[in-house]
Design a protein around this motif. Structure first.
Motif, PDB file in Angstrom:
ATOM      1  N   GLN A   1       0.826  -1.207   0.000  1.00 41.79           N
ATOM      2  CA  GLN A   1       0.000   0.000   0.000  1.00 41.79           C
ATOM      3  C   GLN A   1       0.861   1.257   0.000  1.00 41.79           C
ATOM      4  O   GLN A   1       0.584   2.209  -0.731  1.00 41.79           O
ATOM      5  CB  GLN A   1      -0.921  -0.007   1.216  1.00 41.79           C
TER       6      GLN A   1
ATOM      7  N   ILE B   1      -4.791  -6.621  -5.169  1.00 43.69           N
ATOM      8  CA  ILE B   1      -5.634  -6.102  -6.256  1.00 43.69           C
ATOM      9  C   ILE B   1      -6.645  -5.103  -5.698  1.00 43.69           C
ATOM     10  O   ILE B   1      -6.844  -4.021  -6.264  1.00 43.69           O
ATOM     11  CB  ILE B   1      -6.336  -7.257  -7.002  1.00 43.69           C
ATOM     12  N   GLN B   2      -7.265  -5.440  -4.594  1.00 40.48           N
ATOM     13  CA  GLN B   2      -8.245  -4.535  -3.977  1.00 40.48           C
ATOM     14  C   GLN B   2      -7.588  -3.230  -3.518  1.00 40.48           C
ATOM     15  O   GLN B   2      -8.152  -2.145  -3.708  1.00 40.48           O
ATOM     16  CB  GLN B   2      -8.967  -5.229  -2.819  1.00 40.48           C
TER      17      GLN B   2
ATOM     18  N   ARG C   1      -6.859  -1.077  -6.595  1.00 40.48           N
ATOM     19  CA  ARG C   1      -8.088  -0.443  -7.083  1.00 40.48           C
ATOM     20  C   ARG C   1      -8.497   0.720  -6.182  1.00 40.48           C
ATOM     21  O   ARG C   1      -8.858   1.793  -6.658  1.00 40.48           O
ATOM     22  CB  ARG C   1      -9.207  -1.477  -7.165  1.00 40.48           C
ATOM     23  N   ARG C   2      -8.456   0.498  -4.874  1.00 38.82           N
ATOM     24  CA  ARG C   2      -8.856   1.532  -3.920  1.00 38.82           C
ATOM     25  C   ARG C   2      -7.960   2.769  -4.036  1.00 38.82           C
ATOM     26  O   ARG C   2      -8.422   3.901  -3.881  1.00 38.82           O
ATOM     27  CB  ARG C   2      -8.816   0.974  -2.500  1.00 38.82           C
TER      28      ARG C   2
ATOM     29  N   LEU D   1      -5.257 -11.290  -4.067  1.00 39.29           N
ATOM     30  CA  LEU D   1      -6.580 -10.654  -4.102  1.00 39.29           C
ATOM     31  C   LEU D   1      -6.602  -9.380  -3.272  1.00 39.29           C
ATOM     32  O   LEU D   1      -7.167  -8.357  -3.689  1.00 39.29           O
ATOM     33  CB  LEU D   1      -7.647 -11.630  -3.614  1.00 39.29           C
ATOM     34  N   ASP D   2      -5.968  -9.421  -2.101  1.00 38.60           N
ATOM     35  CA  ASP D   2      -5.903  -8.232  -1.245  1.00 38.60           C
ATOM     36  C   ASP D   2      -5.144  -7.101  -1.940  1.00 38.60           C
ATOM     37  O   ASP D   2      -5.562  -5.934  -1.877  1.00 38.60           O
ATOM     38  CB  ASP D   2      -5.228  -8.567   0.086  1.00 38.60           C
TER      39      ASP D   2
END
Length: 188
Positions: free
Chosen positions: A133, A172-173, A176-177, A169-170
């Motif tokens: 992040q 990718i989210q 996107r966020r 998956l985390d």
């Protein structure tokens, strides 16, 4: 020439460069590099190669190396626009523009600022979601909304620990966020 051939002869929508950089171990200080550096900068280095690797001329040396890569990309961009203006040009780039621009000569923020790439794919190959992040936040800021960022996620990259399927998956989210326009999985 290969990039041009891909978009003109074979109809590819675009070209993405992966290894548009020096290797991390590429510290070439051969007589040819020395002669070119000195001729193009007007600097005569008396204590070669220490003067450019760790000494007074290190900054100019790093600038010169980066310009070699950027100049190549500039030429490719120009030739692609002449041959096929709608062809997309992108690059897989190292995740840390600030530090890796010296290590690998890959000044991808400059490429964005000069309009040389249509999007970047920072290779953000880390398993830790917080680190991921933080890097994506920086990458989006460096891109400055000028081009899309398609973050590189490395479930099969040479990192330790490996990213789990849920971790992919985390990420990718998170991407996107944080506003990424897409993602690239390496090397699947």
């Amino acid at each position: 020439n290969t990039a041009l051939e891909m978009v003109t002869r074979y109809g590819a929508e675009g070209v993405q460069f992966d290894y548009l950089r020096y290797s991390g171990k590429d510290r070439c200080v051969c007589p040819t590099c020395r002669a070119r550096f000195e001729a193009e900068t007007g600097i005569k280095v008396t204590n070669w190669p220490q003067g450019v690797l760790t000494g007074a001329h290190r900054g100019r040396w790093l600038d010169w190396r980066r310009e070699k890569i950027t100049s190549l990309l500039r030429t490719i961009r120009q030739k692609l626009r002449e041959a096929r203006p709608d062809a997309v040009l992108s690059a897989a780039v190292f995740m840390n523009w600030e530090g890796h621009r010296d290590t690998f000569g890959q000044d991808w923020k400059r490429w964005i600022d000069e309009g040389l790439v249509d999007f970047v794919a920072p290779m953000t190959y880390v398993a830790d979601i917080e680190q991921f992040q933080n890097w994506v936040t920086k990458q989006e800021a460096w891109a400055g909304g000028k081009v899309p960022v398609a973050v590189g996620i490395g479930p099969f990259a040479d990192i330790n620990p490996q990213i789990t399927p849920q971790g992919v998956l985390d990420q990718i989210q998170v991407a996107r966020r944080l506003g990424c326009e897409g993602f690239v999985l390496f090397n699947y």
